[in-house]
Design an enzyme around this catalytic site. Structure first.
Site, PDB file in Angstrom:
ATOM      1  N   TYR A 199      -1.733  -1.360  10.525  1.00 38.03           N
ATOM      2  CA  TYR A 199      -1.861  -1.613   9.080  1.00 38.03           C
ATOM      3  C   TYR A 199      -0.614  -1.130   8.335  1.00 38.03           C
ATOM      4  CZ  TYR A 199      -3.818  -1.363   4.335  1.00 38.03           C
ATOM      5  OH  TYR A 199      -4.039  -1.518   2.977  1.00 38.03           O
ATOM      6  N   SER A 201       0.865  -1.188   0.000  1.00 41.48           N
ATOM      7  CA  SER A 201       0.000   0.000   0.000  1.00 41.48           C
ATOM      8  C   SER A 201       0.899   1.234   0.000  1.00 41.48           C
ATOM      9  CB  SER A 201      -0.867   0.002   1.269  1.00 41.48           C
ATOM     10  OG  SER A 201      -1.623   1.188   1.349  1.00 41.48           O
TER      11      SER A 201
HETATM   12  N1  LIG Z   1      -8.742  -0.665  -1.240  1.00 38.33           N
HETATM   13  C1  LIG Z   1      -7.705   0.115  -1.061  1.00 38.33           C
HETATM   14  O1  LIG Z   1      -7.826   1.341  -1.144  1.00 38.33           O
HETATM   15  C2  LIG Z   1      -6.343  -0.458  -0.772  1.00 38.33           C
HETATM   16  C3  LIG Z   1      -5.271   0.435  -0.718  1.00 38.33           C
HETATM   17  C4  LIG Z   1      -4.002  -0.083  -0.502  1.00 38.33           C
HETATM   18  C5  LIG Z   1      -3.805  -1.447  -0.364  1.00 38.33           C
HETATM   19  N2  LIG Z   1      -4.882  -2.288  -0.421  1.00 38.33           N
HETATM   20  C6  LIG Z   1      -4.623  -3.711  -0.251  1.00 38.33           C
HETATM   21  O2  LIG Z   1      -5.300  -4.468  -1.230  1.00 38.33           O
HETATM   22  C7  LIG Z   1      -5.653  -5.737  -0.685  1.00 38.33           C
HETATM   23  C8  LIG Z   1      -7.139  -5.983  -0.886  1.00 38.33           C
HETATM   24  O3  LIG Z   1      -7.833  -4.918  -0.278  1.00 38.33           O
HETATM   25  P1  LIG Z   1      -9.367  -4.632  -0.519  1.00 38.33           P
HETATM   26  O4  LIG Z   1      -9.542  -3.173  -0.362  1.00 38.33           O
HETATM   27  O5  LIG Z   1      -9.836  -5.315  -1.723  1.00 38.33           O
HETATM   28  O6  LIG Z   1      -9.983  -5.348   0.796  1.00 38.33           O
HETATM   29  P2  LIG Z   1     -11.424  -6.005   1.011  1.00 38.33           P
HETATM   30  O7  LIG Z   1     -11.625  -6.058   2.489  1.00 38.33           O
HETATM   31  O8  LIG Z   1     -12.416  -5.266   0.219  1.00 38.33           O
HETATM   32  O9  LIG Z   1     -11.229  -7.473   0.449  1.00 38.33           O
HETATM   33  C9  LIG Z   1     -10.252  -8.306   1.062  1.00 38.33           C
HETATM   34  C10 LIG Z   1     -10.541  -9.753   0.743  1.00 38.33           C
HETATM   35  O10 LIG Z   1      -9.554 -10.538   1.430  1.00 38.33           O
HETATM   36  C11 LIG Z   1     -10.215 -11.577   2.142  1.00 38.33           C
HETATM   37  N3  LIG Z   1      -9.420 -11.932   3.322  1.00 38.33           N
HETATM   38  C12 LIG Z   1      -9.069 -11.120   4.348  1.00 38.33           C
HETATM   39  N4  LIG Z   1      -8.391 -11.802   5.276  1.00 38.33           N
HETATM   40  C13 LIG Z   1      -8.299 -13.086   4.839  1.00 38.33           C
HETATM   41  C14 LIG Z   1      -7.730 -14.265   5.375  1.00 38.33           C
HETATM   42  N5  LIG Z   1      -7.155 -14.291   6.578  1.00 38.33           N
HETATM   43  N6  LIG Z   1      -7.789 -15.401   4.632  1.00 38.33           N
HETATM   44  C15 LIG Z   1      -8.413 -15.404   3.435  1.00 38.33           C
HETATM   45  N7  LIG Z   1      -9.003 -14.321   2.892  1.00 38.33           N
HETATM   46  C16 LIG Z   1      -8.943 -13.168   3.593  1.00 38.33           C
HETATM   47  C17 LIG Z   1     -11.587 -11.006   2.501  1.00 38.33           C
HETATM   48  O11 LIG Z   1     -12.544 -12.015   2.788  1.00 38.33           O
HETATM   49  C18 LIG Z   1     -11.918 -10.213   1.247  1.00 38.33           C
HETATM   50  O12 LIG Z   1     -12.537 -11.017   0.273  1.00 38.33           O
HETATM   51  C19 LIG Z   1      -5.253  -5.701   0.796  1.00 38.33           C
HETATM   52  O13 LIG Z   1      -4.019  -6.341   0.961  1.00 38.33           O
HETATM   53  C20 LIG Z   1      -5.127  -4.231   1.079  1.00 38.33           C
HETATM   54  O14 LIG Z   1      -4.242  -3.958   2.120  1.00 38.33           O
HETATM   55  C21 LIG Z   1      -6.143  -1.812  -0.578  1.00 38.33           C
END
Ligand SMILES: NC(=O)c1ccc[n+]([C@@H]2O[C@H](COP(=O)([O-])OP(=O)(O)OC[C@H]3O[C@@H](n4cnc5c(N)ncnc54)[C@H](O)[C@@H]3O)[C@@H](O)[C@H]2O)c1
Length: 262
Positions: free
Chosen positions: A154, A140
């Site tokens: 985080y 991120s």
């Molecule tokens: N959305 C953003 O703005 C953003 C920004 C920077 C980084 N990210 C990174 O992108 C990735 C996805 O984020 P997102 O926004 O889509 O999140 P989200 O919460 O919308 O989706 C995350 C998915 O991961 C699954 N998950 C979480 N923990 C788990 C576990 N222990 N075992 C199996 N599955 C698991 C959840 O069930 C969900 O389907 C993350 O690593 C997050 O840190 C997101």
């Protein structure tokens, strides 16, 4: 970009960024296995099957290395190798450092760092059988570059994934496995909807609007835009890049001040 005959594992692909990545890989004809602990996975697979027969998945918590081993055995019955591993599953919960319990700290550390570690360890033998192995880690901009209040746990985990990416890239280069990290800014996903609710449960839409206003492109990113970047990093066209970080943030990390300008 064509991923015909390539096999991909995407963690956390039931929704959000992982779903965007899964769709991009499927459109390029990869076979994709989603690993996710949410029951939502069943619905996601059912929906994706309408357009893509080459999708399947397992409900698993990436903290459970024993179950991951079983899944690797199961996938090995179908696949001789894995070409692409996308370590996308991750969690974020806003809480001040002073008030944060060890449980909340460990929730982040166990999933974002150790979960990524577990999945990579479990699938490495199959990845080594690919001639064009790719590992893509979802870090991120939060942590390596910027941070907001309440994100100490985080941010710590997301910065850790940069070290993981670089050190692993060094070890796996002799096997031609390229390891890179994506650093998203705000992408519109369920995680961001939850962050907005945690910030202001009465008016989460206002929080999302405020995020957009602070971004030079004046909007949050989409999961399809993120998926396209992952697709490039997964492809054979990306053949001489390893250990690197790729920011996708609509310019959100650019402003030096919010007061200087003509
Ligand atoms: N959305 C953003 O703005 C953003 C920004 C920077 C980084 N990210 C990174 O992108 C990735 C996805 O984020 P997102 O926004 O889509 O999140 P989200 O919460 O919308 O989706 C995350 C998915 O991961 C699954 N998950 C979480 N923990 C788990 C576990 N222990 N075992 C199996 N599955 C698991 C959840 O069930 C969900 O389907 C993350 O690593 C997050 O840190 C997101």
């Amino acid at each position: 970009m064509d991923l015909t005959n390539k096999v991909a594992i995407v963690t956390g692909g039931a929704m959000g960024n992982g779903l965007g990545i899964t769709k991009a890989l499927l459109k390029a004809h990869a076979r994709v296995y989603i690993l996710d602990y949410s029951e939502e996975l069943k619905k996601t697979i059912k929906d994706l099957k309408k357009d893509f027969s080459q999708i399947s998945g397992y409900i698993v918590d990436i903290r459970d290395s024993k179950m991951l081993e079983e899944i690797v055995k199961d996938i090995s019955l179908e696949e001789k190798k894995i070409d692409i591993l996308v370590n996308n599953a991750g969690v974020a919960k806003l809480q001040s450092f002073a008030k944060m319990s060890d449980e909340v700290r460990d929730f982040h550390f166990d999933i974002n760092i150790k979960g990524t570690w577990n999945v990579t360890k479990a699938f490495l033998p199959l990845l080594k059988k690919s001639k064009t192995g790719r590992i893509i880690n979802l870090s991120s901009v939060t942590g390596p570059m910027v941070a907001d209040i309440g994100e100490v746990a985080y941010a710590t985990t997301k910065a850790a994934l940069i070290g993981f990416t670089k050190a692993l890239a060094m070890e796996l280069a002799p096997k031609n496995i390229l390891v890179n990290a994506i650093l998203p800014g705000y992408i519109m996903t369920p995680m961001v909807e939850n962050i907005a609710k945690e910030t202001d449960s009465n008016n989460p839409e206002k929080v999302i609007e405020g995020i957009g206003l602070g971004i030079p492109l004046k909007r949050l990113g989409t999961i399809d835009e993120l998926g396209n970047l992952a697709l490039f990093l997964a492809s054979e066209e990306c053949s001489y890049i390893t250990g690197q970080t790729f920011v996708i943030d609509g310019g959100s990390t650019l402003p030096e001040t919010n007061s200087v300008g003509v």
